[in-house]
Design an enzyme around this catalytic site. Sequence first.
Site, mmCIF file in Angstrom:
data_model
loop_
_atom_site.group_PDB
_atom_site.id
_atom_site.type_symbol
_atom_site.label_atom_id
_atom_site.label_comp_id
_atom_site.label_asym_id
_atom_site.label_seq_id
_atom_site.Cartn_x
_atom_site.Cartn_y
_atom_site.Cartn_z
ATOM 1 N N ASN A 9 -71.103 -68.433 102.388
ATOM 2 C CA ASN A 9 -70.430 -67.640 101.357
ATOM 3 C C ASN A 9 -69.273 -68.484 100.833
ATOM 4 O OD1 ASN A 9 -69.076 -65.851 99.781
ATOM 5 N ND2 ASN A 9 -68.540 -64.417 101.420
ATOM 6 N N LYS A 11 -67.443 -67.907 98.375
ATOM 7 C CA LYS A 11 -66.398 -67.053 97.782
ATOM 8 C C LYS A 11 -65.981 -67.627 96.416
ATOM 9 C CE LYS A 11 -65.228 -65.563 102.399
ATOM 10 N NZ LYS A 11 -64.274 -65.089 103.357
ATOM 11 N N HIS A 99 -69.179 -57.003 100.825
ATOM 12 C CA HIS A 99 -68.272 -57.885 101.569
ATOM 13 C C HIS A 99 -66.903 -57.210 101.701
ATOM 14 C CE1 HIS A 99 -65.796 -61.253 102.746
ATOM 15 N NE2 HIS A 99 -66.916 -61.815 103.175
ATOM 16 N N GLU A 101 -64.020 -58.282 101.423
ATOM 17 C CA GLU A 101 -63.037 -58.601 100.375
ATOM 18 C C GLU A 101 -63.262 -57.711 99.153
ATOM 19 O OE1 GLU A 101 -63.862 -62.766 100.521
ATOM 20 O OE2 GLU A 101 -62.846 -62.868 102.468
ATOM 21 N N GLU A 171 -69.145 -58.317 110.179
ATOM 22 C CA GLU A 171 -67.964 -59.148 109.958
ATOM 23 C C GLU A 171 -66.710 -58.322 110.236
ATOM 24 O OE1 GLU A 171 -68.811 -62.652 107.089
ATOM 25 O OE2 GLU A 171 -68.225 -60.945 105.885
ATOM 26 N N GLY A 177 -61.364 -65.554 108.041
ATOM 27 C CA GLY A 177 -60.428 -66.550 107.530
ATOM 28 C C GLY A 177 -59.244 -66.836 108.443
ATOM 29 N N SER A 218 -64.822 -66.438 110.933
ATOM 30 C CA SER A 218 -64.303 -67.635 111.599
ATOM 31 C C SER A 218 -65.347 -68.354 112.454
ATOM 32 C CB SER A 218 -63.052 -67.291 112.416
ATOM 33 O OG SER A 218 -62.021 -66.855 111.536
HETATM 34 P P1 13P Z 1 -64.644 -67.235 107.346
HETATM 35 O O1 13P Z 1 -65.833 -67.932 107.972
HETATM 36 O O2 13P Z 1 -63.808 -68.145 106.501
HETATM 37 O O3 13P Z 1 -63.869 -66.469 108.364
HETATM 38 O O4 13P Z 1 -65.234 -66.147 106.320
HETATM 39 C C1 13P Z 1 -66.207 -65.279 106.777
HETATM 40 C C2 13P Z 1 -66.730 -64.511 105.642
HETATM 41 O O5 13P Z 1 -66.051 -63.714 105.032
HETATM 42 C C3 13P Z 1 -68.120 -64.768 105.250
HETATM 43 O O6 13P Z 1 -68.581 -63.797 104.368
#
Ligand code: 13P
Length: 261
Positions: A9, A11, A99, A101, A171, A177, A218
């Site tokens: 991803n 982003k 997601h 976010e 997740e 992150g 992560s």
């Molecule tokens: P990270 O691997 O940066 O923690 O992000 C995970 C994520 O949101 C994947 O969709």
Amino acid sequence: MKNVFIIANWKMQLDDAASEALAQEVVRRWAGQGATRSDVTVVLCPSHVALERVHPVVKGTAVWLGAQDCFWEDKGAYTGEVSPVTLKQLGCEWCIVGHSERRGFLNETDEMVNRKVAALMRSGINPIVCVGETREERTAGRRDAVVIGQVRAALANIRPVGTQRIVIAYEPRWVIGTGQAVAPEDAASMHNLIIQTLFDLYPNDIVERQFSVIYGGSVDSTNLAGFLSFDVIHGALVGGAALKADEFVRLAEIAADSIKP
Ligand code: 13P
């Protein structure tokens, strides 16, 4: 045999030129190995604007294309939204929905996620449905109820047919992150709970054939093997560690090594 997903991803981290360059590098490093490893599905999810540039790079290789979101209608007066029909035309076989976010910053609800899953299935795109609790929900002892509720809501009136696949990505929102993943045992117990929820909703053969549950938050090359050592964890949805080709392809290699012949 276990089938493992390693899904990037990206982003909103890369412009279209950087997305194309990263895809080229991933394909160069993984294509040969990937061709012999049909048990590892590698998917790249660039931003919408980069899809057109990334598609020709991955087309016909062992790397698949995915989007990061879609709208729930195929066509109409929906300013700024992107139709799943268009995503399919652009070469997407996969699409992330729900997601954290988007749930957090854009107030995306379970009902919206459910409508998006339905729209994707109509267009022949396999959904990657993200679920996961916030830190506050976990602290309040509501983790299991929140995640079960998200899974049930996302899948309301959804029934995969034919070769359609649905990936559920667990997740935990509070580790995304941060560089601090949850313990693999912790993730595995949530995977068990999600799989149990799927068995409550669908016949066994559909769950086994058409659903996979993966972990995100992560993940990197130092911790992936620990997650994949659990039979119930069928891969990873990767943010930060997917932005460098060598690290991301290392994840695919670790996934390949984790599958017992
Ligand atoms: P990270 O691997 O940066 O923690 O992000 C995970 C994520 O949101 C994947 O969709």
